[in-house]
Design an enzyme around this catalytic site. Structure first.
Site, short mmCIF file in Angstrom:
data_model
loop_
_atom_site.label_atom_id
_atom_site.label_comp_id
_atom_site.label_asym_id
_atom_site.label_seq_id
_atom_site.Cartn_x
_atom_site.Cartn_y
_atom_site.Cartn_z
N HIS A 197 1.80 4.60 -2.79
CA HIS A 197 1.92 6.05 -2.56
C HIS A 197 3.29 6.55 -3.04
O HIS A 197 3.40 7.59 -3.69
CB HIS A 197 1.79 6.35 -1.07
CG HIS A 197 0.38 6.35 -0.55
ND1 HIS A 197 -0.61 7.11 -1.11
CD2 HIS A 197 -0.18 5.69 0.51
CE1 HIS A 197 -1.74 6.92 -0.43
NE2 HIS A 197 -1.50 6.07 0.55
N GLU A 252 -4.92 7.78 -2.84
CA GLU A 252 -5.36 6.49 -2.30
C GLU A 252 -5.76 5.53 -3.40
O GLU A 252 -5.66 4.31 -3.24
CB GLU A 252 -6.54 6.70 -1.34
CG GLU A 252 -6.16 7.38 -0.03
CD GLU A 252 -5.14 6.61 0.78
OE1 GLU A 252 -5.05 5.37 0.63
OE2 GLU A 252 -4.41 7.25 1.58
N HIS A 302 0.83 -1.20 0.00
CA HIS A 302 0.00 0.00 0.00
C HIS A 302 0.86 1.26 0.00
O HIS A 302 0.68 2.15 -0.84
CB HIS A 302 -0.91 -0.02 1.24
CG HIS A 302 -1.77 1.20 1.39
ND1 HIS A 302 -3.09 1.23 1.00
CD2 HIS A 302 -1.51 2.43 1.90
CE1 HIS A 302 -3.60 2.43 1.25
NE2 HIS A 302 -2.66 3.18 1.81
N GLU A 303 1.80 1.33 0.93
CA GLU A 303 2.64 2.52 1.03
C GLU A 303 3.57 2.64 -0.18
O GLU A 303 3.89 3.76 -0.60
CB GLU A 303 3.45 2.51 2.33
CG GLU A 303 2.60 2.48 3.61
CD GLU A 303 1.60 3.61 3.72
OE1 GLU A 303 1.81 4.67 3.09
OE2 GLU A 303 0.59 3.44 4.44
#
Length: 508
Positions: free
Chosen positions: A278, A304, A274-275
């Protein structure tokens, strides 16, 4: 460009360069605060951050800067695209903050920084009462800022939504979330009643998920995943924190964090993915966006969409599980020695109503967001007493997911976001809806599953760079998603994706 316009533009960009120096220092301190700063040093660190941030704020409140920026806004049609985007954002910021003095802004920052310190203590001690006074101050700051807005929306919460997702309103979100509930609640009931949940011989296996692992094993897995996804260790790094996050310190310095749980090895796997999403967004922006100070103009919903694209659409796909399965077995042999690839895939996609948002499965995650959205509306629009929040939180979890927290830490204290205000959470759900739309286009243009199996994330990332990242700082979300897909925004692609995927997994 005439001489006056050029002079104003030069002054504005020179001032922004000075302000960015202070902002950069604040980001470094924030990163330190959330990673290695000792507990007793947090409040002082927050004070220093507030002071440095206020110096940046003062620069942008200079009369000469405001006059130059507003003059550029009036003649924006003469500017090239990047500079026009910049002055339009500066105008929006000016309208929002024109009545806020540097002294007031400094006090607001102190409130937010103290709230983070108090939340950290409250979470550690599992005691909401330690955070409640600061949360009241955060709410009061938000209301005060709205009252000072030069052109406030009459619905208080709309002003906060617009800060995070330009153009979004409660009226639109209510319709979006009502539509989600209309289609997803019945499907959740079917999943609960499925033989994959009720027949012991067919139930999805999860016993191995709580087997113990070491921090070092999880660190090795995180390092391997980041390299697989083409994260640059020349321009980024990773460490641990209480709540995983990504922070862009500068164009060539993007850092991510994760959290290791000794009995939940998969948590770090997916927080890292997830990170990393980003980080890939930040690392693949156009240099021109940085040069014109518009690199942070993308919304959180846009951001997101990317992190959750990598985490869920890519990371929980059958192809990705097949790709990483051998490495997971290698790094976690005591966990995976008797687990098949199919069992691993199904476990990573099991639907199980739970308490913790960041650990929620892909299907029920939307309900976690709806709960927070409805609570934030109650705080900002309805004036609910903050002493009532734990009870309201528990009631909504029982209503939507059929579970209730036993402690504050697994309930109302689980998220750090409220230490810096309200309006953020809906962007997670909007991100899922955006990425389902552009995933459908991606699938039509290339064999995504085969690229994943081949580990060709350079190809996937390049498609994302050209089609998703490139204009994110330049277009409002509604225009951006239409530019990518050729269609107006809709939540149906996301709901269709969930229905197709989970109907197969649960034999519905």
């Amino acid at each position: 460009m005439n001489e006056s316009t050029l002079k104003n533009l030069t002054f504005v960009t020179t001032t922004l360069e000075k302000a960015e120096t202070y902002a950069h220092a604040c980001r470094v301190l924030q990163y330190d605060l959330e990673t290695i700063c000792p507990p007793e040093g947090m409040e002082k660190q927050g004070d220093v951050m507030a002071s440095l941030g206020n110096e940046a704020f003062k620069l942008l409140k200079q009369l000469e800067f405001i006059e130059a920026a507003e003059s550029l806004y009036k003649s924006r049609d003469e500017l090239d695209e990047a500079d026009r985007v910049l002055v339009e954002q500066l105008h929006r910021d000016y309208v929002r903050t024109k009545n806020i003095t540097p002294e007031q802004q400094h006090q607001f920052d102190l409130v937010f920084n103290k709230a983070f310190v108090d939340w950290s203590k409250a979470r550690k001690n599992n005691d909401y009462s330690l955070f409640a006074p600061s949360l009241k101050e955060v709410r009061d700051v938000e209301l005060k800022k709205i009252s000072l807005h030069a052109e406030p929306d009459k619905v208080p919460y709309n002003n906060l939504l617009d800060c995070y997702e330009r153009g979004m309103t409660t009226e639109r979100l209510d319709k979006i979330f009502d539509h989600c509930k209309e289609r997803l609640v019945p499907l959740l009931q079917k999943i609960k009643a499925s033989p994959r949940n009720t027949d012991k011989s067919r139930v999805i296996r999860t016993d191995f998920l709580s087997r113990p692992v070491t921090d070092e094993q999880q660190r090795k897995m995180a390092d391997w995943l980041l390299r697989l996804l083409c994260f640059s260790f020349e321009r980024g790094n990773f460490t641990t924190s209480e709540h995983p996050f990504t922070m862009e310190l500068s164009k060539d310095d993007v850092r991510i964090t994760t959290h290791y749980y000794p009995n939940m090895f998969y948590s770090s796997i997916y927080s890292v993915i997830h990170e990393c999403g980003h980080a890939l967004f930040e690392l693949n922006l156009q240099d021109e966006d940085h040069a014109h100070y518009i690199n942070d103009h993308k919304t959180l919903g846009q951001h997101e969409s990317v992190s959750r694209f990598f985490e869920n659409i890519i990371g929980r796909s059958r192809s990705f599980i097949k790709l990483i399965y051998p490495k997971v077995k290698e790094i976690f042999p005591d966990v995976m020695h008797d687990v098949t690839e199919l069992e691993f895939y199904e476990a990573m996609n099991r639907v199980e109503p739970s308490l913790i948002r960041t650990e929620a499965d892909e299907f029920t995650y939307t309900f976690h967001i709806i709960i927070r959205y409805e609570i934030e509306k109650a705080i900002m629009n309805d004036g609910i007493s903050l002493e009532e929040l734990p009870a309201l939180w528990n009631k909504k979890y029982a209503e939507y997911l059929g579970v209730q927290p036993k402690t504050d830490a697994e309930g109302i204290l689980q998220d750090v976001h409220w230490t810096s205000g309200f309006g953020y959470f809906s962007t997670y759900a909007l991100g899922n809806m955006y990425n389902a739309m552009y995933y459908n286009r991606m699938k039509n243009e290339m064999d995504v599953d085969q690229l994943i199996l081949d580990g060709r994330f350079d190809v996937i990332n390049m498609w994302m760079k050209e089609n998703v990242f490139k204009k994110a700082n330049r277009l409002a979300p509604a225009d951006w998603i239409k530019d990518i897909t050729g269609r107006e925004f809709t939540s149906d692609d996301f709901i269709d994706y969930l229905e197709e995927k989970y109907s197969k997994i649960y034999d519905i």
